[in-house]
Design an enzyme around this catalytic site. Structure first.
Site, short mmCIF file in Angstrom:
data_model
loop_
_atom_site.label_atom_id
_atom_site.label_comp_id
_atom_site.label_asym_id
_atom_site.label_seq_id
_atom_site.Cartn_x
_atom_site.Cartn_y
_atom_site.Cartn_z
N ASP A 34 -62.90 -11.47 51.78
CA ASP A 34 -63.34 -10.20 51.19
C ASP A 34 -64.83 -10.25 50.88
O ASP A 34 -65.31 -11.23 50.30
CB ASP A 34 -62.59 -9.92 49.87
CG ASP A 34 -61.17 -9.45 50.10
OD1 ASP A 34 -60.84 -9.16 51.27
OD2 ASP A 34 -60.40 -9.37 49.13
N SER A 48 -67.88 7.79 56.24
CA SER A 48 -66.71 8.64 56.02
C SER A 48 -65.50 7.87 55.46
O SER A 48 -64.42 7.88 56.03
CB SER A 48 -66.33 9.44 57.28
OG SER A 48 -66.61 8.73 58.45
N ASP A 146 -63.05 2.92 39.22
CA ASP A 146 -61.87 2.06 39.40
C ASP A 146 -61.15 2.34 40.71
O ASP A 146 -59.96 2.10 40.86
CB ASP A 146 -60.93 2.05 38.17
CG ASP A 146 -60.42 3.42 37.78
OD1 ASP A 146 -60.67 4.36 38.54
OD2 ASP A 146 -59.77 3.53 36.72
N ASN A 147 -61.91 2.78 41.70
CA ASN A 147 -61.38 2.92 43.06
C ASN A 147 -61.96 1.84 43.96
O ASN A 147 -63.04 1.33 43.71
CB ASN A 147 -61.75 4.28 43.65
CG ASN A 147 -60.96 5.40 42.99
OD1 ASN A 147 -59.78 5.23 42.72
ND2 ASN A 147 -61.61 6.52 42.74
N GLN A 305 -59.97 0.36 29.03
CA GLN A 305 -60.69 0.78 30.25
C GLN A 305 -62.01 0.01 30.43
O GLN A 305 -62.43 -0.26 31.54
CB GLN A 305 -60.98 2.29 30.20
CG GLN A 305 -59.75 3.16 30.42
CD GLN A 305 -59.03 2.88 31.74
OE1 GLN A 305 -59.63 2.93 32.80
NE2 GLN A 305 -57.75 2.53 31.68
N ASP A 316 -51.74 -6.31 44.99
CA ASP A 316 -51.36 -7.63 45.51
C ASP A 316 -50.92 -8.54 44.36
O ASP A 316 -49.95 -9.28 44.48
CB ASP A 316 -52.55 -8.30 46.21
CG ASP A 316 -53.03 -7.54 47.43
OD1 ASP A 316 -52.24 -6.76 47.99
OD2 ASP A 316 -54.19 -7.74 47.85
#
Length: 361
Positions: A34, A48, A146-147, A305, A316
């Site tokens: 990653d 996009s 948080d995306n 948060q 995962d």
């Protein structure tokens, strides 16, 4: 005095988990490195990308990886959905080391070496098929708030070959040793025949085969492979977006996540001794679980948060926590609780990483 204390050891006996053997948990998937960074909306728009999605890299994403490294502060983490879950499960289990096995394909290169050393550090018994036609796969994790938008360049991960690895006697022995199997739906794009071989073996031997819907594109574009393996799936995982896409593709005609879980639970099943369980996570909303008899909702742990650093890997981690109790034959509620615990730990750190020891009781 002694008499009053007598029942204590008995109680401990009941609760002490039975000792696990090595290789009790088997996972197979796409081992990826990653490359994660916090990006801006312009970056997502340029390529996009949706803010919360998982896709396979296409020609138009070629530059994305270089630009990510050039423009933003990146972190490298050993990743790949199944490998993440298997590592988290091993971390939760702690002892024995190598309770979890992982198969996947890497390149003979620096990134491959990193994945090998990270798997060893996590005490996972990783057996990679190593080839030199393709470099080790990478996954860009583009984080906004948080995306996270994931773009996977499978490369070597795509080169896994059943006959060159899974079928070899010294590898297949590890499949036979396992009681619980977990494969992310992502692997259906690489080697559906490997997934089916393991799934069939599990059903024939009354062992537990678990699968993740993994991403909306799996239900859309790999529907045939997905539905070929579905009759063997004892536990199906997914998140709310994946569940919605799966329902649409299967003609369930409902957008209600509890109804979707119920309908997925009732799909045809090969091993009738084990009715299917369906588990759908929904980020900070309740986790929905459908069993043969009921649909339940479990609240996730309260999270400040401000403490949330990186939600990449939360799904995962949930699966990893769940599997760590499943191998002990713990009740469903305990599996869910462990899943929620593991996810809550992972989102407070970058990448799918964890502290030295879990604090789960």
């Amino acid at each position: 005095m002694a008499a009053a204390e007598e029942p204590k050891p008995k109680k401990l006996k009941v609760e002490a988990p039975q000792a696990l053997s090595e290789n009790v948990l088997f996972g197979m998937g796409n081992p990826l490195l990653d490359i994660s960074a916090v990006v801006d909306k312009d970056f997502l728009d340029k390529y996009s990308l949706k803010p919360n999605d998982q896709i396979l890299a296409e020609e138009k994403h070629k530059e994305l990886f270089d630009e990510l490294v050039r423009k933003f502060k990146v972190e490298y983490h050993a990743g790949g959905s199944t490998q993440n879950s298997i590592k988290v499960a091993q971390w939760m289990i702690q002892k024995p080391h190598k309770a979890a096995t992982f198969f996947g394909c890497i390149g003979i290169d620096k990134f491959g070496e990193i994945l090998k050393s990270k798997a060893a550090e996590a005490h996972v018994d990783a057996h990679y098929y190593e080839q030199n036609e393709q470099p080790t796969g990478t996954c860009a994790a583009c984080i906004t708030g948080d995306n996270r938008s994931l773009v996977a360049n499978l490369a070597a991960a795509n080169c896994y070959k059943k006959e060159k690895h899974l079928d070899l006697e010294n590898n297949w022995v590890l499949v036979e040793k396992a009681r619980v199997y977990y494969i992310a739906g992502f692997f259906l794009t690489v080697s559906p025949e490997s997934v089916l071989k393991v799934a069939r073996y599990a059903a024939e031997n009354n062992r537990i085969f678990t699968l993740n819907l993994s991403a909306p594109f799996i239900s859309q574009f790999f529907k045939e492979s997905l539905m070929e393996v579905m009759p063997y799936v004892d536990i199906l995982f997914g998140n709310e977006t994946e569940a919605a896409t799966f329902a649409r593709e299967q003609g369930f005609e409902t957008k209600d996540i509890k109804e979707i879980a119920k309908k997925a639970q009732a799909l045809a099943k090969v091993n009738s001794k084990r009715p299917r369980t369906v588990v759908f996570t929904q980020g900070r909303d309740d986790t929905v679980v459908a069993t043969e008899n009921e649909v339940m909702a479990f609240a996730v742990l309260d999270q400040n948060q401000k403490e949330i650093i990186d939600t990449n890997g939360a799904g995962d981690a949930f699966v990893g926590g769940f599997l760590s109790q499943l191998v002990y034959n713990k009740p469903l509620t305990e599996c869910i609780r462990a899943g929620h615990y593991a996810a809550s730990v992972i989102i407070r750190r970058t990448g799918c990483t964890f502290p030295e020891k879990p604090d789960f009781h």
